[in-house]
Design an enzyme around this catalytic site. Sequence first.
Site, PDB file in Angstrom:
ATOM      1  N   ASP A  23      -1.712 -27.072 -38.558  1.00 52.32           N
ATOM      2  CA  ASP A  23      -1.648 -27.787 -37.253  1.00 52.32           C
ATOM      3  C   ASP A  23      -0.371 -28.718 -37.192  1.00 52.32           C
ATOM      4  OD1 ASP A  23      -1.738 -29.117 -34.939  1.00 52.32           O
ATOM      5  OD2 ASP A  23      -3.238 -30.261 -35.462  1.00 52.32           O
ATOM      6  N   ASN A  25       1.055 -29.960 -34.303  1.00 55.83           N
ATOM      7  CA  ASN A  25       1.161 -30.974 -33.262  1.00 55.83           C
ATOM      8  C   ASN A  25      -0.196 -32.038 -33.264  1.00 55.83           C
ATOM      9  OD1 ASN A  25      -0.556 -29.400 -32.107  1.00 55.83           O
ATOM     10  ND2 ASN A  25       0.681 -28.719 -30.518  1.00 55.83           N
ATOM     11  N   ASP A  27      -3.354 -31.419 -32.691  1.00 55.63           N
ATOM     12  CA  ASP A  27      -4.401 -31.244 -31.671  1.00 55.63           C
ATOM     13  C   ASP A  27      -5.625 -30.668 -32.279  1.00 55.63           C
ATOM     14  OD1 ASP A  27      -3.592 -28.565 -32.065  1.00 55.63           O
ATOM     15  OD2 ASP A  27      -3.200 -28.113 -30.092  1.00 55.63           O
ATOM     16  N   ASP A  31      -1.021 -23.639 -35.534  1.00 51.96           N
ATOM     17  CA  ASP A  31      -0.007 -23.187 -34.463  1.00 51.96           C
ATOM     18  C   ASP A  31       0.811 -22.497 -35.161  1.00 51.96           C
ATOM     19  OD1 ASP A  31       1.370 -25.462 -35.300  1.00 51.96           O
ATOM     20  OD2 ASP A  31       0.323 -26.618 -33.875  1.00 51.96           O
ATOM     21  N   ASP A 100      -1.401  -8.469 -34.916  1.00 48.17           N
ATOM     22  CA  ASP A 100      -2.841  -7.808 -34.652  1.00 48.17           C
ATOM     23  C   ASP A 100      -2.917  -7.009 -33.531  1.00 48.17           C
ATOM     24  OD1 ASP A 100      -5.787  -7.376 -35.074  1.00 48.17           O
ATOM     25  OD2 ASP A 100      -5.629  -9.262 -36.249  1.00 48.17           O
ATOM     26  N   HIS A 331     -10.974 -12.818 -42.303  1.00 48.78           N
ATOM     27  CA  HIS A 331     -11.648 -13.941 -41.460  1.00 48.78           C
ATOM     28  C   HIS A 331     -12.839 -13.305 -41.070  1.00 48.78           C
ATOM     29  CE1 HIS A 331      -9.813 -10.639 -39.030  1.00 48.78           C
ATOM     30  NE2 HIS A 331     -10.841 -11.179 -37.994  1.00 48.78           N
TER      31      HIS A 331
HETATM   32  C1  NOJ Z   1     -12.756  -7.171 -35.910  1.00 49.28           C
HETATM   33  C2  NOJ Z   1     -12.143  -8.436 -36.085  1.00 49.28           C
HETATM   34  O1  NOJ Z   1     -11.432  -8.558 -37.534  1.00 49.28           O
HETATM   35  C3  NOJ Z   1     -13.181  -9.555 -35.829  1.00 49.28           C
HETATM   36  O2  NOJ Z   1     -12.879 -10.773 -36.161  1.00 49.28           O
HETATM   37  C4  NOJ Z   1     -13.273  -9.392 -34.174  1.00 49.28           C
HETATM   38  O3  NOJ Z   1     -14.513 -10.150 -33.771  1.00 49.28           O
HETATM   39  C5  NOJ Z   1     -13.523  -7.932 -33.929  1.00 49.28           C
HETATM   40  N1  NOJ Z   1     -12.953  -7.098 -34.595  1.00 49.28           N
HETATM   41  C6  NOJ Z   1     -13.744  -7.633 -32.612  1.00 49.28           C
HETATM   42  O4  NOJ Z   1     -12.107  -7.765 -31.847  1.00 49.28           O
END
Ligand code: NOJ
Length: 557
Positions: A23, A25, A27, A31, A100, A331
């Site tokens: 981050d 800034n 918040d 970013d 993405d 993630h």
């Molecule tokens: C796969 C993504 O990696 C995930 O984080 C997301 O919740 C779902 N697709 C829906 O886009």
Amino acid sequence: MRERRAWWKESVVYQIYPRSFRDSNGDGIGDLNGITERLDYLKELGVDVIWLSPVYQSPGDDNGYDISNYREIQQEFGTMEDFEHLLSEVHRRGMKLIMDLVVNHTSDEHPWFQESRKSRSNPYRDFYIWKEPVNGGPPNNWASRFRGSAWEYDQATGMYYLHIYSPKQPDLNWENPRVRRAVYDMMEWWGKKGIDGFRMDVISMLSKDPSYPDGEIKDGNPYGDGQPYYTNGPRIHEFLKEMNREVLSKFDWMTVGEGVGVGPKEALAYAGYDSHELNMMFHFEHVELNPGPYGKWNTNRVDLRELKAVLSQWQTQLEGRAWNSLFWENHDYPRAVSRFGDDSPAWREMSAKMLAVCLYMMKGTPYIYQGQELGMTNMHSQNLEDFRDIETFRVYQEMTGRGLVSHEEMMAYINHTGRDNARTPMQWSSARQAGFTEGTPWIGVNANYREINAEDEKMCSNSVLAFYKRLLKLRRSKDVILYGSYRLLLPDSPSLFVYERELDGERALIACNFTSMEQAFALPSGWEANRERLIGNYEGEEKNGILRPYEAIVWRC
Ligand code: NOJ
């Protein structure tokens, strides 16, 4: 046979989850400028390509995987100028950046959906999947992947729309050529900005079985599993070949598809060298082993024999025909050291290094998820209030609400497999909030940041970070690691993962101990003499006939 070389085969990819990276800034939300600040760190690590999780305009129901404008940057992350600056700084350092691509669904706040829901005759109606009620209820029994029904009733027109994820993520109708055109135009628009490719969100879900049959009831879910009917659907390869013709073939891009429901056989169809679709696929077989009665919500450990079988199958079945992607973390999954290694202070570093050797000496493109190179761990919290993920909240509510599991059991599952484990802020230093922000982070920093952080690891030649740097350098320097064939040894050992690579007479042997005990290990024949040790996670001499706890060694001959 030698594989044809390609830059995306020889690259190391680093995934950034922008909210949690840095981050700039104050918040509390990571970013774009924060990422730009830290590019030298990535360059030093040995990263070639950055994959940015979504930074597009989004109401944030699913942290950006619900896009309301594909051509704008989410305000919290900065501006389009910030993005362009980031991209040029990435390129200036000789790295690349992939975005993405989330086009199975949009946000319900996307103008296309806002129009679509207005009336049955709206020109955007067919951008989404609308169905009449059946017996006064949803058109079929499919579960949303975030629990509950996958169908939402819309009062205005008296019909249901499909949302495989949250009700705020309506599925696009890929049968409609106008949808496909709009997506290709948008991709090309980003291409002209100079990006280097896309990671494609749930790309295996674009084509649905047009008969929309009910799914099997399982995993304690009252709704049915529609996955067999919405993954690898009848027109998926037609769509991706079209996408390739219309857009991908015009750029020297890296493309990697998220392959929910994809096994090696399907991967060959998506990413075979002669398929003219994508460069490679992510599969999830190794991170979804050993499900419990509630599917992914469990506290099970993985059986090493199964892990070896799955990873080896991918190596051998794609050999010479398609390219693998190698990942332990992203993630959506817990931290690898907590899941497959041992995150206790005694073994965290050793097992994190061992996991890196085990996977990244295989054939395929390595993907590293932010913080993995530090050996970051799961968050370990008993308070639901510490979590932020929509999936976690919905599953908690549903499973405890129906009395299937207690609060304690559910929290144990969430701590083991929940997505927020990987989403806590990047641990940059031992300063306040781990140096992630000057403000209050959107999700709490893992309490172990004083012991695990980039600044300290940079100073220590023995750290997980230092080991990653050496390992990635080694990988890059050895064609046998980049392109050699793969052979699993000791398939039945419950504790050792051992394999060989071979290219034009040069061989590498990789041996990893997945346990906290010493294990007897006899070198396979042909390896007793004349071997050269390339890397290992223990300092000093090898121990004859033994692999020490979580030891990993790579030799060549
Ligand atoms: C796969 C993504 O990696 C995930 O984080 C997301 O919740 C779902 N697709 C829906 O886009």
